[in-house]
Design a protein around this motif. Structure first.
Motif, PDB file in Angstrom:
ATOM      1  N   VAL A  58      12.797  -8.156  16.309  1.00 44.20           N
ATOM      2  CA  VAL A  58      12.270  -7.476  15.750  1.00 44.20           C
ATOM      3  C   VAL A  58      11.374  -8.076  15.011  1.00 44.20           C
ATOM      4  O   VAL A  58      11.767  -8.787  13.872  1.00 44.20           O
ATOM      5  CB  VAL A  58      12.991  -6.684  15.253  1.00 44.20           C
ATOM      6  N   THR A  59       9.887  -7.683  14.630  1.00 39.00           N
ATOM      7  CA  THR A  59       9.086  -8.483  13.368  1.00 39.00           C
ATOM      8  C   THR A  59       8.916  -8.040  12.282  1.00 39.00           C
ATOM      9  O   THR A  59       8.357  -6.215  12.628  1.00 39.00           O
ATOM     10  CB  THR A  59       7.886  -9.025  13.656  1.00 39.00           C
ATOM     11  N   ALA A  60       8.687  -7.402  11.259  1.00 39.27           N
ATOM     12  CA  ALA A  60       8.818  -6.384   9.854  1.00 39.27           C
ATOM     13  C   ALA A  60       7.315  -6.852   9.644  1.00 39.27           C
ATOM     14  O   ALA A  60       6.753  -7.871   9.489  1.00 39.27           O
ATOM     15  CB  ALA A  60       9.555  -6.170   8.762  1.00 39.27           C
ATOM     16  N   TYR A  61       6.357  -5.106   9.089  1.00 39.38           N
ATOM     17  CA  TYR A  61       5.118  -5.756   8.699  1.00 39.38           C
ATOM     18  C   TYR A  61       5.404  -4.797   7.703  1.00 39.38           C
ATOM     19  O   TYR A  61       5.537  -4.324   7.450  1.00 39.38           O
ATOM     20  CB  TYR A  61       4.100  -5.849   9.696  1.00 39.38           C
ATOM     21  N   SER A  62       4.224  -5.489   7.079  1.00 37.61           N
ATOM     22  CA  SER A  62       3.824  -5.064   5.495  1.00 37.61           C
ATOM     23  C   SER A  62       5.413  -4.888   4.409  1.00 37.61           C
ATOM     24  O   SER A  62       5.959  -3.691   4.634  1.00 37.61           O
ATOM     25  CB  SER A  62       3.733  -3.160   5.421  1.00 37.61           C
ATOM     26  N   SER A  63       5.967  -5.033   4.583  1.00 37.40           N
ATOM     27  CA  SER A  63       7.314  -5.392   3.927  1.00 37.40           C
ATOM     28  C   SER A  63       7.369  -4.942   2.321  1.00 37.40           C
ATOM     29  O   SER A  63       8.146  -4.772   2.054  1.00 37.40           O
ATOM     30  CB  SER A  63       7.911  -6.892   3.228  1.00 37.40           C
ATOM     31  N   PHE A  64       5.892  -4.990   1.766  1.00 38.09           N
ATOM     32  CA  PHE A  64       6.197  -4.906   0.439  1.00 38.09           C
ATOM     33  C   PHE A  64       5.861  -3.326   0.803  1.00 38.09           C
ATOM     34  O   PHE A  64       5.197  -2.584  -0.758  1.00 38.09           O
ATOM     35  CB  PHE A  64       5.654  -5.568  -0.604  1.00 38.09           C
ATOM     36  N   GLY A  65       6.115  -2.646   1.429  1.00 41.60           N
ATOM     37  CA  GLY A  65       5.194  -1.574   1.326  1.00 41.60           C
ATOM     38  C   GLY A  65       3.832  -0.648   1.066  1.00 41.60           C
ATOM     39  O   GLY A  65       3.051  -1.365   1.435  1.00 41.60           O
ATOM     40  N   PRO A  66       3.797   0.091  -0.206  1.00 43.53           N
ATOM     41  CA  PRO A  66       2.554   0.562  -0.363  1.00 43.53           C
ATOM     42  C   PRO A  66       1.353  -0.385  -1.337  1.00 43.53           C
ATOM     43  O   PRO A  66       0.418  -0.131  -0.244  1.00 43.53           O
ATOM     44  CB  PRO A  66       3.041   1.195  -1.487  1.00 43.53           C
ATOM     45  N   GLN A  67       2.329  -1.465  -1.247  1.00 37.66           N
ATOM     46  CA  GLN A  67       1.354  -3.124  -1.609  1.00 37.66           C
ATOM     47  C   GLN A  67       0.650  -3.446  -0.840  1.00 37.66           C
ATOM     48  O   GLN A  67      -0.702  -3.587  -1.231  1.00 37.66           O
ATOM     49  CB  GLN A  67       1.845  -4.027  -2.363  1.00 37.66           C
ATOM     50  N   SER A  68       0.532  -3.281   0.135  1.00 37.58           N
ATOM     51  CA  SER A  68      -0.241  -3.890   1.817  1.00 37.58           C
ATOM     52  C   SER A  68      -1.278  -3.099   1.642  1.00 37.58           C
ATOM     53  O   SER A  68      -2.582  -3.673   2.128  1.00 37.58           O
ATOM     54  CB  SER A  68       0.448  -3.982   2.809  1.00 37.58           C
ATOM     55  N   PHE A  69      -1.239  -2.180   1.220  1.00 30.20           N
ATOM     56  CA  PHE A  69      -1.949  -1.066   1.531  1.00 30.20           C
ATOM     57  C   PHE A  69      -3.061  -0.476   0.335  1.00 30.20           C
ATOM     58  O   PHE A  69      -4.515   0.861   0.222  1.00 30.20           O
ATOM     59  CB  PHE A  69      -1.809   0.754   2.195  1.00 30.20           C
ATOM     60  N   LEU A  70      -2.519  -0.622  -0.817  1.00 26.57           N
ATOM     61  CA  LEU A  70      -3.564  -0.120  -2.456  1.00 26.57           C
ATOM     62  C   LEU A  70      -5.291  -0.302  -1.763  1.00 26.57           C
ATOM     63  O   LEU A  70      -5.643   0.697  -2.172  1.00 26.57           O
ATOM     64  CB  LEU A  70      -2.799  -1.247  -3.395  1.00 26.57           C
ATOM     65  N   GLU A  71      -5.117  -1.406  -1.939  1.00 24.41           N
ATOM     66  CA  GLU A  71      -7.132  -2.021  -1.380  1.00 24.41           C
ATOM     67  C   GLU A  71      -7.525  -1.352  -0.413  1.00 24.41           C
ATOM     68  O   GLU A  71      -8.501  -1.079  -1.084  1.00 24.41           O
ATOM     69  CB  GLU A  71      -7.158  -3.294  -1.573  1.00 24.41           C
ATOM     70  N   LEU A  72      -6.829  -1.001   0.392  1.00 16.08           N
ATOM     71  CA  LEU A  72      -8.039   0.419   1.143  1.00 16.08           C
ATOM     72  C   LEU A  72      -7.889   2.128   0.887  1.00 16.08           C
ATOM     73  O   LEU A  72      -8.309   2.396   1.920  1.00 16.08           O
ATOM     74  CB  LEU A  72      -7.148   0.343   2.814  1.00 16.08           C
ATOM     75  N   LYS A  73      -7.316   1.603   0.059  1.00 20.43           N
ATOM     76  CA  LYS A  73      -7.324   3.129  -1.140  1.00 20.43           C
ATOM     77  C   LYS A  73      -6.469   4.024   0.192  1.00 20.43           C
ATOM     78  O   LYS A  73      -7.074   5.371  -0.011  1.00 20.43           O
ATOM     79  CB  LYS A  73      -8.770   3.820  -1.518  1.00 20.43           C
ATOM     80  N   MET A  74      -5.624   4.097   0.087  1.00 15.61           N
ATOM     81  CA  MET A  74      -5.093   4.810   0.673  1.00 15.61           C
ATOM     82  C   MET A  74      -4.023   5.630   0.306  1.00 15.61           C
ATOM     83  O   MET A  74      -3.172   5.350  -0.742  1.00 15.61           O
ATOM     84  CB  MET A  74      -3.924   4.255   1.719  1.00 15.61           C
ATOM     85  N   SER A  75      -3.900   7.517   0.417  1.00 15.91           N
ATOM     86  CA  SER A  75      -3.687   8.116  -0.548  1.00 15.91           C
ATOM     87  C   SER A  75      -1.894   7.983  -0.786  1.00 15.91           C
ATOM     88  O   SER A  75      -1.568   8.184  -1.495  1.00 15.91           O
ATOM     89  CB  SER A  75      -4.047   9.505   0.103  1.00 15.91           C
ATOM     90  N   LYS A  76      -1.288   7.382   0.645  1.00 12.39           N
ATOM     91  CA  LYS A  76      -0.335   7.404   1.046  1.00 12.39           C
ATOM     92  C   LYS A  76       0.468   6.635  -0.653  1.00 12.39           C
ATOM     93  O   LYS A  76       1.066   6.673  -0.770  1.00 12.39           O
ATOM     94  CB  LYS A  76       0.448   7.324   1.826  1.00 12.39           C
ATOM     95  N   ALA A  77      -0.359   5.221   0.158  1.00 10.04           N
ATOM     96  CA  ALA A  77       0.017   4.120  -1.018  1.00 10.04           C
ATOM     97  C   ALA A  77      -0.112   4.383  -2.682  1.00 10.04           C
ATOM     98  O   ALA A  77       0.291   3.681  -3.576  1.00 10.04           O
ATOM     99  CB  ALA A  77      -0.387   3.022  -0.383  1.00 10.04           C
ATOM    100  N   LEU A  78      -1.598   4.867  -2.252  1.00 10.65           N
ATOM    101  CA  LEU A  78      -1.702   5.238  -4.327  1.00 10.65           C
ATOM    102  C   LEU A  78      -0.857   5.981  -4.763  1.00 10.65           C
ATOM    103  O   LEU A  78      -1.092   6.024  -6.056  1.00 10.65           O
ATOM    104  CB  LEU A  78      -3.391   5.528  -3.939  1.00 10.65           C
TER     105      LEU A  78
END
Length: 335
Positions: A224-244
């Motif tokens: 099993v490979t984990a991606y986005s190991s830092f959780g919301p940090q990976s999605f901040l620059e995408l302005k994703m509401s959940k991450a923000l």
């Protein structure tokens, strides 16, 4: 062409591996490539290989396979690595799921990377979308019209898998994997797959620990490979509401306290939590200092205690950031 840069003398680390069901050794700490810019990618790939990374995790959809391939080719030409020492991974985008389009998609990615085979090739998402020709738009993305229309196709996963199995037979792919599959889909795939999937890649971080999904996949012999190991940090620059709106894992008291206790960064603790679970990780880092810190997580000179592992796992709230249903009509793969 790769922008010229003077290769630096860097320390070299030997990363740990995960033994796959066929005896192959998967590098446990890979270099992620999602969101590498065209300017950064060649040097980032080169320096990661200098440091000792031996898994490069790419995808058609990232739109940067050609520039990542430039960094790999230069590293091979300079004698930093041999091709056979590096696991090069890519992913099939869902507009190419039909049997008649799979081969061309794989060959396009091979050409962009400048390699003759992939060590690992995933189905990126278990969703089939209407075909978009290379000449129209590449990578095609989610929208059929490039703007707002999500157009599904009626291609079953079995058709896509059997097309990929043919490419394994021909030596273009060495290991197959699936990404963003839930356990039910994986269970179904295992009933008919002639070439068994070697790896499941899913979003895993303390907010989305995926304990049961990991247990099931590992019980079936998959790594099993984990991606986005830092959780919301990976999605901040995408302005994703959940991450923000989600609290940063880097600011979580549990994580910061454990980091202070070990004199490590929060990022190192989050990666260590995954590695000690037997997971592979693929963090992306543009800066060589961060690349080195991420790779050194594989060292056994420090370990999290069982109590610390449990405290981090206790942050789980089943919070998934990469959920297509949040953005794209009819893409409810996790519901």
């Amino acid at each position: 062409m790769v922008k010229d840069f003077k290769p630096a003398k860097l320390p070299h680390y030997r990363e740990p591996t995960i033994i796959l069901f066929d005896g192959s050794q998967l590098p446990q700490i890979g270099a992620g490539t999602w969101k590498h810019s065209d300017e950064i990618a060649p040097k980032a790939i080169y320096t990661s290989l200098q440091l000792g990374y031996r898994l490069l995790d790419g995808a058609c959809d990232y739109g940067n396979e050609k520039v990542c391939g430039e960094g790999l080719r230069r590293a091979i030409a300079d004698g930093v690595v041999k091709r056979e020492d590096v696991w090069v991974a890519s992913k099939l985008w869902q507009t190419f799921h039909a049997m008649e389009h799979v081969r061309a998609a794989v060959q396009k990615s091979l050409e962009d990377w400048g390699v003759e085979y992939f060590d690992l090739y995933y189905i990126h998402f278990p969703i089939s979308l209407a075909y978009v020709p290379f000449e129209t738009r590449y990578p095609p993305g989610w929208y059929y019209d490039g703007e707002s229309e999500v157009r599904h196709s009626r291609v079953p996963i079995r058709e896509t898998w059997e097309a990929l199995e043919e490419l394994v037979d021909e030596g273009l792919i060495r290991h197959l994997g699936v990404s963003n599959f839930n356990s039910a889909l994986l269970m179904d795939l295992l009933k008919y797959a002639r070439v068994k999937p070697a790896i499941l890649q899913i979003e895993i971080h303390p907010y989305n620990a995926q304990l049961r999904a990991v247990d099931y996949a590992q019980s079936q012999g998959l790594a099993v490979t984990a991606y986005s190991s830092f959780g919301p940090q990976s999605f901040l620059e995408l302005k994703m509401s959940k991450a923000l709106h989600a609290p940063s894992l880097f600011m979580q008291p549990v994580v910061t306290q454990i980091a202070d206790a070990h004199n490590k960064t929060q990022a190192e603790v989050l990666l260590k939590w995954a590695v000690q679970r037997g997971l592979a990780v693929v963090p992306k880092a543009d800066d060589v200092r961060l690349q080195e810190l991420n790779l050194r997580v594989g060292e056994t000179s420090w370990m999290l205690s069982e109590e610390e592992m449990e405290r981090i796992s206790g942050l789980d709230m089943h919070l998934r950031f990469n959920d297509p249903a949040d953005e794209f009509e009819g893409c409810h793969i996790f519901s």
